[in-house]
Design an enzyme around this catalytic site. Sequence first.
Site, PDB file in Angstrom:
ATOM      1  CD  GLU A 152     -11.449  16.946 -43.424  1.00 28.78           C
ATOM      2  OE1 GLU A 152     -10.918  16.184 -42.587  1.00 28.78           O
ATOM      3  OE2 GLU A 152     -11.818  18.092 -43.156  1.00 28.78           O
ATOM      4  CG  ASN A 212     -15.400  18.411 -37.014  1.00 31.05           C
ATOM      5  OD1 ASN A 212     -14.860  17.357 -36.702  1.00 31.05           O
ATOM      6  ND2 ASN A 212     -14.894  19.198 -37.936  1.00 31.05           N
ATOM      7  CB  CYS A 264     -11.909  21.560 -38.455  1.00 29.04           C
ATOM      8  SG  CYS A 264     -10.938  21.204 -39.927  1.00 29.04           S
TER       9      CYS A 264
END
Length: 440
Positions: A152, A212, A264
Site C-alpha cells: 500500500e 517511504n 510508517c
Amino acid sequence: MRVSVIGCGHLGIPHAAAMAELGHEVIGVDVDRAKVDRLNAGECPIYEAGLPELLAGHTASGRLRFTTDIAEAAEFADLHFVGVGTPIDADGRSYDTGQVFGAVRQLAPHLKRACTIVGKSTVTVGTTLKVTELAHRLAPAAELVEVVWNPEFLREGHAVEDTLRPDRLIAGVTSAEGEKAIRAVYAGILDAGVPLFVCDPQTAELAKGAANTYLGLKISFINGIADMCDAAGADISKIVDILGIDPRIGAAGMRPGIGYGGGCLPKDIRAFTASARQLGADRAAALLLAAEHINDSRTEIAMALITGALGRRPLKGSRVTVLGAAFKPGTNDVRESPALALAQALEQAGAVVTVHDPQAVPTAVLRNPELDYTDDLSAALDGADLAVLATEWPEYRQANPQDLVDLPTTPVLVDCRTTLDPDPWRAAGWTVHQIGRPGK
C-alpha cells in the site's frame, strides 16, 4: 468478488471499506472482539476523512462485516488481503513480521480450494517467498494457493481516497494466476486508468520501502537546509519556492518542521537502511542513516528555537500550549509523533504544558498520560506564555487569533511547521517565530 481483509487497523479498516465501495463482498478479520463489535455496529475506531460514512453505509447494507473467526473468512473469500502490522523488531532496525506469518499460519490450514493471498503489509525483501512456502505447506489446497505482494502507498488522513483513487498499483507476482486475481479485485480502479506495475515479489517489496525512504530523505533534506537558514539569517520559505519550481525536484513534501513520524516512515526508513546494509549497499545505507540523524535531531532544534523565542523568560514554569498531538493532520494516530515528543521534552524541561488537538486527544492521553490535554482551542491558549504549532491542522491556519482569547500579556507563538501566516497573529499581539525564518 468475495474478499477478506485480515488485520483491522489503520490499513485494514480503510481497505475493507474501500473494497466494499468497489462492489466486493468483504469480511474483515481481527483478534480484538471489542473492535470487531464496534465495526459491525458501523462505528469507526480510527479517524480518517470519509471513513466513518463509508463504514456505516456498507455495514448497514450487509456488503461489509467483521469477525474474529479466521476459518469463517477462509470459507467465505476467494482472495485474502493480509494487512497486519509489521512493527520495528527488537533490534530497532528491521521489521517484526511475526504478525504476517502468524496470520498465514492461522489462515492456511482452512484454505481448501484455489485462492489468493495478497500481502499489503510492508515487509523485508524475501518475505513473499517465505509466506508462499508456508502457505503451500499448511494449506490443504497446497500450490493452488497463490501469493501476491501488493504494498500500500496510503497517506494517513487520505487513506480512503488513496485506496479508491491511487496514483499506482503494484503487484509482485510469480504466476499469471496471481496477476489475474489482482486485475480482477482492482478492476474498477484499473478501468479508471490507474497504472498497474506487474513485477517480481522482491521488486514489489523494495518499492514500498524505497518510496517511504525517499519521502523521509526529502523531509530531512529541507530540515537540514532550514537549519542553515537559521544560521545564515535566510528565508527557508523562499528557498522551497525556488527549489520547488524545478520539475526534477518539486515542492511537495518540502515543508520544514520538526520531522516525520507515524507508524510508517520512521520504521520503514530504519528497516530500509538495514536492508541496504544486508545487501552490501553500504553507501546507500550511509545516506539513509544521515536522514535518520537529521530527523532525530528535530526536537532538539525546536527546543533551541523555543528557548530563543522566550528570550530572558525561563522555560521552567512557563505556561506552554502545544498545538497538535497527531503526527500529521487528518488522523488521530500519535505513533512516533514529533508533536508529542516535543510536548514531552517541554514538560521535562519544567514547562507547564497543555496539548490541543482537534482529533487525537483520546489517543494521545493513552500514549502520554503525564501531559494535560484539551480539545477547546480558546481554552488551550488562554493564559499561555508560549504556543507551539506542532501539527499543521487546517484548524490552526484558519483560526482567527483575534477571536480566540483576550491576552493579559504578550505571548510568543513558535511555528514549528512553517505553515501559518504570521501577520494575523502579530496583529493580535503575538510575537511569532518560525523554523528557518529568523526575524521574519
